[in-house]
Design a protein around this motif. Structure first.
Motif: not given
Length: 427
Positions: A131-140, A143-147, A304-308, A381-382
């Motif tokens: 969960e913390s991985l996909w959420k690291y693509g949320v801005v505001g 969901l701005a990007g898929l990890a 869990a950081r999205a590498s890209m 995730a931060p």
């Protein structure tokens, strides 16, 4: 605009023109002209990534004959200059690669499509993601990007030299003080500095902050005070004074981001501070056997950081098709086998298990094992770093090197960094 900046802008525009034309071609997803959809896809990376990506996209076309691709890739250098030019001209590719240095910037400029509705409808499946991985693509709230890969901080160490000298190996959960003591002792026993000085490494500083109840960012603001930076710089001044690290000139070499210049590779330190998924590439550059553990301190400070990420252009005429490609690349077992860990450990945990069981690369197995060990310990995730983060990282290196070379004491270097970091995110 100065003449050099004007020249660079004109060159970027000239280079970008073919992609801009590609982004403008084609019709809607249900094109009535030919029944075909052509998607443009832009990423950075080397030839190995290009080959794997092309193979995965060819597999998609094989399974979806109505969709083809126009691909463009390049090295990381200049990638975001080109992407900025394309998006400014409304000619961005349908799908493009991005990382957490720039995701917030592009999301707040409404360049990226909000993928939330696709996630909610099940067309973009993240149920097998941490969960913390996909959420690291949320801005505001978007969901701005898929990890496309998971990563976390990894302390890589030279197992061969340590075992030859009869020294214990570093372990996940060591305190920072114990780690520095270990590095001092191991360095004396092996004749190689125990650890790279990571005071210029934002990853290490970030983990240390979270372990101390702070964060690098709180929303769009800095989450730390000058005093926090000073304590961090003082910690590593003590390590340098104790000869647990190399000298400043050697530390400067390790501050480079190039894998081949990491001190654990060049043999000038027993440990380097990297992303865990870099372990296989680091191993390729040394004959010594390496190992990897979490950074010192409480591992729950890591995440869990999205590498890209892969993002879809908000102005794309083929958004539904583009999202389906993202879903395929992340969740199709055959595509996962092709892509492996090139963009990080597979986000889909089932595919990650499959890749781990099929690989014969011990360093890849080690990086996956570390991630598997930590997945239950990861903290939340931060927030994605705000605009200006890339500059903040550069300013940390400048300030830390001032302290490392002794041109500023920790207090002055900390003030220098805090001021520069605030200016960078306030622009």
């Amino acid at each position: 605009m100065t003449a050099p900046r004007l020249f660079r802008g004109l060159m970027a525009a000239a280079i970008a023109l073919p992609l801009a034309l590609l982004g403008a071609c084609g019709g809607d997803d249900d094109s009535s002209n030919s029944g075909k959809t052509e998607l443009t896809f832009f990423w950075w990376g080397g030839e190995a990534r290009a080959k794997l990506t092309e193979q995965a996209l060819a597999l998609y076309t094989q399974k979806h004959p109505g969709v083809t691709f126009k691909t463009t890739w390049q090295a990381n250098q200049g990638y975001f200059d080109k992407l900025a030019t394309l998006t400014a001209g409304d000619g961005a590719p349908d799908i493009f690669q991005i990382d957490d240095n720039y995701l917030a910037e592009y999301a707040t400029r409404n360049v990226t499509e909000d993928l939330t509705k696709y996630q909610d409808s099940g067309k973009l499946d993240v149920t097998k993601f941490p969960e913390s991985l996909w959420k690291y693509g949320v801005v505001g709230d978007k969901l701005a990007g898929l990890a496309m890969g998971e990563n976390t901080q990894g302390l890589v160490f030279n197992k061969t030299k340590l075992e030859a000298a009869g020294q214990e190996l570093p372990k996940t959960g060591m305190s920072w003080a114990d780690f520095i003591t270990w590095a001092q002792r191991a360095g004396a026993a092996t004749g190689t500095a125990g650890t790279m000085d990571p005071s210029a490494d934002y990853k290490a500083f970030w983990v240390w902050l979270r372990q101390n109840g702070k964060d690098f960012y709180t929303g769009n603001q800095l989450g730390f005070a000058k005093e926090d930076v000073q304590k961090w710089f003082e910690l590593w001044k003590g390590a340098r004074d104790a000869k647990a690290t190399p000298t400043a000139d050697v530390i400067h070499e390790g501050n480079a981001t190039d894998i081949t210049k990491q001190l654990v590779v060049t043999g000038k330190a027993l440990t380097s501070w990297v992303w865990a998924n870099q372990m296989p590439d680091i191993q390729k550059n040394t004959k010594d056997e390496l190992g990897v553990v979490a950074y010192p301190g409480d591992p729950s400070a890591q995440w869990a950081r999205a590498s890209m990420y892969l993002s879809v252009y908000r102005g794309s005429k083929h958004k539904d098709a583009a999202v389906d490609v993202l879903n395929f690349l992340a969740n199709d077992p055959e595509a996962g086998k092709i892509l492996g860990t090139d963009r990080g450990l597979p986000s889909n945990l089932d595919i990650r298990t499959s890749v781990a069981s099929s690989t014969s690369d011990p360093s890849m197995k080690a990086s996956i094992a570390l991630e598997d060990e930590l997945v239950s310990k990861f903290g939340p995730a931060p927030t994605v770093p705000p605009k200006g983060h890339a500059t903040v990282k550069t300013e940390l290196i400048k300030a830390a090197e001032a302290a490392q070379f002794g041109t500023a004491d920790p207090a002055k270097a900390a003030e220098q960094f805090r001021t520069a970091a605030q200016a960078a995110i306030s622009r």
